[in-house]
Design a protein around this motif. Structure first.
Motif, PDB file in Angstrom:
ATOM      1  N   LEU A   6      15.376 -12.118  21.319  1.00 32.76           N
ATOM      2  CA  LEU A   6      15.899 -10.836  20.831  1.00 32.76           C
ATOM      3  C   LEU A   6      14.888  -9.713  21.052  1.00 32.76           C
ATOM      4  CD1 LEU A   6      17.694 -11.877  17.535  1.00 32.76           C
ATOM      5  CD2 LEU A   6      18.762 -11.010  19.624  1.00 32.76           C
ATOM      6  N   ALA A   7      13.634  -9.993  20.787  1.00 33.76           N
ATOM      7  CA  ALA A   7      12.584  -8.993  20.987  1.00 33.76           C
ATOM      8  C   ALA A   7      12.504  -8.582  22.457  1.00 33.76           C
ATOM      9  CB  ALA A   7      11.243  -9.523  20.488  1.00 33.76           C
ATOM     10  N   ILE A   8      12.605  -9.536  23.363  1.00 38.05           N
ATOM     11  CA  ILE A   8      12.578  -9.239  24.801  1.00 38.05           C
ATOM     12  C   ILE A   8      13.786  -8.383  25.188  1.00 38.05           C
ATOM     13  CG2 ILE A   8      12.835 -10.288  27.095  1.00 38.05           C
ATOM     14  CD1 ILE A   8      11.144 -12.668  25.937  1.00 38.05           C
ATOM     15  N   GLU A   9      14.943  -8.737  24.670  1.00 34.50           N
ATOM     16  CA  GLU A   9      16.153  -7.966  24.968  1.00 34.50           C
ATOM     17  C   GLU A   9      16.043  -6.537  24.436  1.00 34.50           C
ATOM     18  OE1 GLU A   9      18.844  -8.883  26.891  1.00 34.50           O
ATOM     19  OE2 GLU A   9      17.497 -10.542  27.366  1.00 34.50           O
ATOM     20  N   LEU A  10      15.497  -6.390  23.256  1.00 35.23           N
ATOM     21  CA  LEU A  10      15.313  -5.049  22.696  1.00 35.23           C
ATOM     22  C   LEU A  10      14.301  -4.248  23.510  1.00 35.23           C
ATOM     23  CD1 LEU A  10      15.445  -5.855  18.893  1.00 35.23           C
ATOM     24  CD2 LEU A  10      17.101  -4.526  20.210  1.00 35.23           C
ATOM     25  N   GLU A  11      13.253  -4.886  23.969  1.00 38.07           N
ATOM     26  CA  GLU A  11      12.257  -4.208  24.801  1.00 38.07           C
ATOM     27  C   GLU A  11      12.911  -3.703  26.093  1.00 38.07           C
ATOM     28  OE1 GLU A  11       8.716  -2.485  25.707  1.00 38.07           O
ATOM     29  OE2 GLU A  11       9.148  -3.538  23.844  1.00 38.07           O
ATOM     30  N   GLU A  12      13.751  -4.515  26.704  1.00 39.46           N
ATOM     31  CA  GLU A  12      14.454  -4.089  27.913  1.00 39.46           C
ATOM     32  C   GLU A  12      15.405  -2.937  27.606  1.00 39.46           C
ATOM     33  OE1 GLU A  12      15.685  -3.545  31.714  1.00 39.46           O
ATOM     34  OE2 GLU A  12      13.931  -4.632  30.999  1.00 39.46           O
ATOM     35  N   THR A  13      16.031  -2.969  26.449  1.00 38.24           N
ATOM     36  CA  THR A  13      16.918  -1.883  26.035  1.00 38.24           C
ATOM     37  C   THR A  13      16.137  -0.582  25.889  1.00 38.24           C
ATOM     38  OG1 THR A  13      18.341  -3.475  24.910  1.00 38.24           O
ATOM     39  CG2 THR A  13      18.628  -1.175  24.308  1.00 38.24           C
ATOM     40  N   ILE A  14      14.945  -0.675  25.357  1.00 36.65           N
ATOM     41  CA  ILE A  14      14.073   0.503  25.246  1.00 36.65           C
ATOM     42  C   ILE A  14      13.817   1.086  26.640  1.00 36.65           C
ATOM     43  CG2 ILE A  14      11.708   1.246  24.737  1.00 36.65           C
ATOM     44  CD1 ILE A  14      11.804  -0.811  22.381  1.00 36.65           C
ATOM     45  N   GLY A  52      22.325   8.494  34.924  1.00 32.86           N
ATOM     46  CA  GLY A  52      22.014   8.314  33.505  1.00 32.86           C
ATOM     47  C   GLY A  52      23.193   7.770  32.726  1.00 32.86           C
ATOM     48  N   LEU A  53      24.384   8.287  33.002  1.00 30.43           N
ATOM     49  CA  LEU A  53      25.578   7.827  32.288  1.00 30.43           C
ATOM     50  C   LEU A  53      25.921   6.376  32.633  1.00 30.43           C
ATOM     51  CD1 LEU A  53      27.802  11.021  32.464  1.00 30.43           C
ATOM     52  CD2 LEU A  53      26.556  10.121  30.489  1.00 30.43           C
ATOM     53  N   GLN A  54      25.677   5.967  33.866  1.00 30.22           N
ATOM     54  CA  GLN A  54      25.903   4.573  34.244  1.00 30.22           C
ATOM     55  C   GLN A  54      24.962   3.652  33.465  1.00 30.22           C
ATOM     56  OE1 GLN A  54      25.387   4.843  38.475  1.00 30.22           O
ATOM     57  NE2 GLN A  54      27.530   5.359  38.823  1.00 30.22           N
ATOM     58  N   ALA A  55      23.768   4.123  33.188  1.00 32.12           N
ATOM     59  CA  ALA A  55      22.827   3.324  32.400  1.00 32.12           C
ATOM     60  C   ALA A  55      23.356   3.108  30.991  1.00 32.12           C
ATOM     61  CB  ALA A  55      21.458   4.010  32.359  1.00 32.12           C
ATOM     62  N   GLN A  56      24.109   4.074  30.474  1.00 27.54           N
ATOM     63  CA  GLN A  56      24.651   3.945  29.120  1.00 27.54           C
ATOM     64  C   GLN A  56      25.540   2.718  29.010  1.00 27.54           C
ATOM     65  OE1 GLN A  56      27.960   4.312  27.772  1.00 27.54           O
ATOM     66  NE2 GLN A  56      27.164   4.025  25.721  1.00 27.54           N
ATOM     67  N   ASP A  57      26.324   2.412  30.037  1.00 26.24           N
ATOM     68  CA  ASP A  57      27.176   1.220  30.015  1.00 26.24           C
ATOM     69  C   ASP A  57      26.344  -0.045  29.846  1.00 26.24           C
ATOM     70  OD1 ASP A  57      29.484   2.709  30.371  1.00 26.24           O
ATOM     71  OD2 ASP A  57      29.519   2.431  32.543  1.00 26.24           O
ATOM     72  N   ARG A  58      25.244  -0.116  30.586  1.00 27.39           N
ATOM     73  CA  ARG A  58      24.371  -1.295  30.487  1.00 27.39           C
ATOM     74  C   ARG A  58      23.736  -1.387  29.106  1.00 27.39           C
ATOM     75  NH1 ARG A  58      23.086   0.825  35.424  1.00 27.39           N
ATOM     76  NH2 ARG A  58      21.051   1.568  34.759  1.00 27.39           N
ATOM     77  N   ILE A  59      23.320  -0.256  28.580  1.00 29.11           N
ATOM     78  CA  ILE A  59      22.693  -0.237  27.249  1.00 29.11           C
ATOM     79  C   ILE A  59      23.707  -0.647  26.191  1.00 29.11           C
ATOM     80  CG2 ILE A  59      21.666   1.258  25.498  1.00 29.11           C
ATOM     81  CD1 ILE A  59      20.477   2.865  27.916  1.00 29.11           C
ATOM     82  N   GLU A  60      24.924  -0.123  26.284  1.00 29.73           N
ATOM     83  CA  GLU A  60      25.961  -0.472  25.311  1.00 29.73           C
ATOM     84  C   GLU A  60      26.256  -1.976  25.343  1.00 29.73           C
ATOM     85  OE1 GLU A  60      30.589   0.629  24.226  1.00 29.73           O
ATOM     86  OE2 GLU A  60      29.493   1.888  25.626  1.00 29.73           O
ATOM     87  N   GLN A  61      26.377  -2.550  26.537  1.00 29.58           N
ATOM     88  CA  GLN A  61      26.634  -3.989  26.658  1.00 29.58           C
ATOM     89  C   GLN A  61      25.467  -4.795  26.106  1.00 29.58           C
ATOM     90  OE1 GLN A  61      29.504  -5.594  27.686  1.00 29.58           O
ATOM     91  NE2 GLN A  61      28.412  -7.319  26.826  1.00 29.58           N
ATOM     92  N   ARG A  62      24.251  -4.382  26.419  1.00 29.47           N
ATOM     93  CA  ARG A  62      23.066  -5.082  25.915  1.00 29.47           C
ATOM     94  C   ARG A  62      23.040  -5.047  24.394  1.00 29.47           C
ATOM     95  NH1 ARG A  62      18.585  -6.907  27.965  1.00 29.47           N
ATOM     96  NH2 ARG A  62      19.065  -6.147  30.031  1.00 29.47           N
ATOM     97  N   CYS A  63      23.309  -3.904  23.798  1.00 29.30           N
ATOM     98  CA  CYS A  63      23.307  -3.790  22.328  1.00 29.30           C
ATOM     99  C   CYS A  63      24.408  -4.651  21.711  1.00 29.30           C
ATOM    100  CB  CYS A  63      23.465  -2.334  21.903  1.00 29.30           C
ATOM    101  SG  CYS A  63      21.997  -1.335  22.240  1.00 29.30           S
ATOM    102  N   ASN A  65      25.579  -7.412  22.947  1.00 31.99           N
ATOM    103  CA  ASN A  65      25.115  -8.801  23.063  1.00 31.99           C
ATOM    104  C   ASN A  65      24.052  -9.121  22.020  1.00 31.99           C
ATOM    105  OD1 ASN A  65      26.818  -9.341  25.215  1.00 31.99           O
ATOM    106  ND2 ASN A  65      25.265  -8.950  26.760  1.00 31.99           N
ATOM    107  N   ILE A  66      23.138  -8.196  21.786  1.00 35.19           N
ATOM    108  CA  ILE A  66      22.092  -8.406  20.785  1.00 35.19           C
ATOM    109  C   ILE A  66      22.723  -8.538  19.405  1.00 35.19           C
ATOM    110  CG2 ILE A  66      20.124  -7.319  19.621  1.00 35.19           C
ATOM    111  CD1 ILE A  66      19.407  -6.108  22.404  1.00 35.19           C
ATOM    112  N   LYS A  67      23.677  -7.655  19.106  1.00 34.36           N
ATOM    113  CA  LYS A  67      24.365  -7.713  17.813  1.00 34.36           C
ATOM    114  C   LYS A  67      25.068  -9.062  17.646  1.00 34.36           C
ATOM    115  CE  LYS A  67      27.913  -5.507  15.070  1.00 34.36           C
ATOM    116  NZ  LYS A  67      29.327  -5.580  15.252  1.00 34.36           N
ATOM    117  N   SER A  68      25.745  -9.505  18.673  1.00 34.80           N
ATOM    118  CA  SER A  68      26.434 -10.798  18.621  1.00 34.80           C
ATOM    119  C   SER A  68      25.441 -11.941  18.412  1.00 34.80           C
ATOM    120  CB  SER A  68      27.217 -11.019  19.916  1.00 34.80           C
ATOM    121  OG  SER A  68      27.797 -12.291  19.930  1.00 34.80           O
ATOM    122  N   ALA A  69      24.315 -11.893  19.109  1.00 32.04           N
ATOM    123  CA  ALA A  69      23.304 -12.943  18.963  1.00 32.04           C
ATOM    124  C   ALA A  69      22.761 -12.975  17.541  1.00 32.04           C
ATOM    125  CB  ALA A  69      22.166 -12.717  19.955  1.00 32.04           C
ATOM    126  N   ILE A  70      22.499 -11.814  16.978  1.00 30.60           N
ATOM    127  CA  ILE A  70      21.984 -11.756  15.605  1.00 30.60           C
ATOM    128  C   ILE A  70      22.998 -12.337  14.628  1.00 30.60           C
ATOM    129  CG2 ILE A  70      21.365 -10.166  13.725  1.00 30.60           C
ATOM    130  CD1 ILE A  70      20.072  -8.399  15.939  1.00 30.60           C
TER     131      ILE A  70
END
Length: 117
Positions: A6-14, A52-63, A65-70
């Motif tokens: 989770l920490a690694i995933e959050l770091e990538e999200t940052i 920049g807006l395309q990156a938002q899609d990746r960030i939203e999906q990553r978040c 996934n992190i929420k689901s994992a938690i």
């Protein structure tokens, strides 16, 4: 191991969030550069904003996934101590505007509201 993942995933999200903001900042710099012809500046800025807006899609999906994992970790853990979790949150500084090291944007912009006009 799950918490480390989770920490690694959050770091990538940052990093992805920073890249998104960097694209928007470059677009603004292009738009404000008086040496660039107006239509070229608008075209260049639009491309940077779209990136920049395309990156938002990746960030939203990553978040998501992190929420689901938690949630899954919490439901599969035999004993989840709400008091200990609350204590962790109480000891965090969540005022992101007071931390210029969080992104290069905060360090460049004077404090207060952004004046675009």
């Amino acid at each position: 191991m799950a918490i480390e993942k989770l920490a690694i995933e959050l770091e990538e999200t940052i990093h992805q969030t920073k890249d998104l903001v960097d694209s928007i900042n470059v677009a603004l710099e292009v738009l404000l550069d008086k040496s660039i012809e107006n239509s070229k500046a608008r075209q260049d800025a639009a491309i940077k904003i779209l990136i920049g807006l395309q990156a938002q899609d990746r960030i939203e999906q990553r978040c998501a996934n992190i929420k689901s994992a938690i949630e899954q970790i919490r439901h599969r853990t035999a004993h989840f101590d709400e008091d200990k979790a609350a204590f962790v949150w109480q000891n965090l500084t969540l005022d992101e505007l007071s931390k210029p090291e969080m992104s290069c944007t905060a360090a460049k912009i004077p404090s207060g509201d952004c004046d675009l006009f």
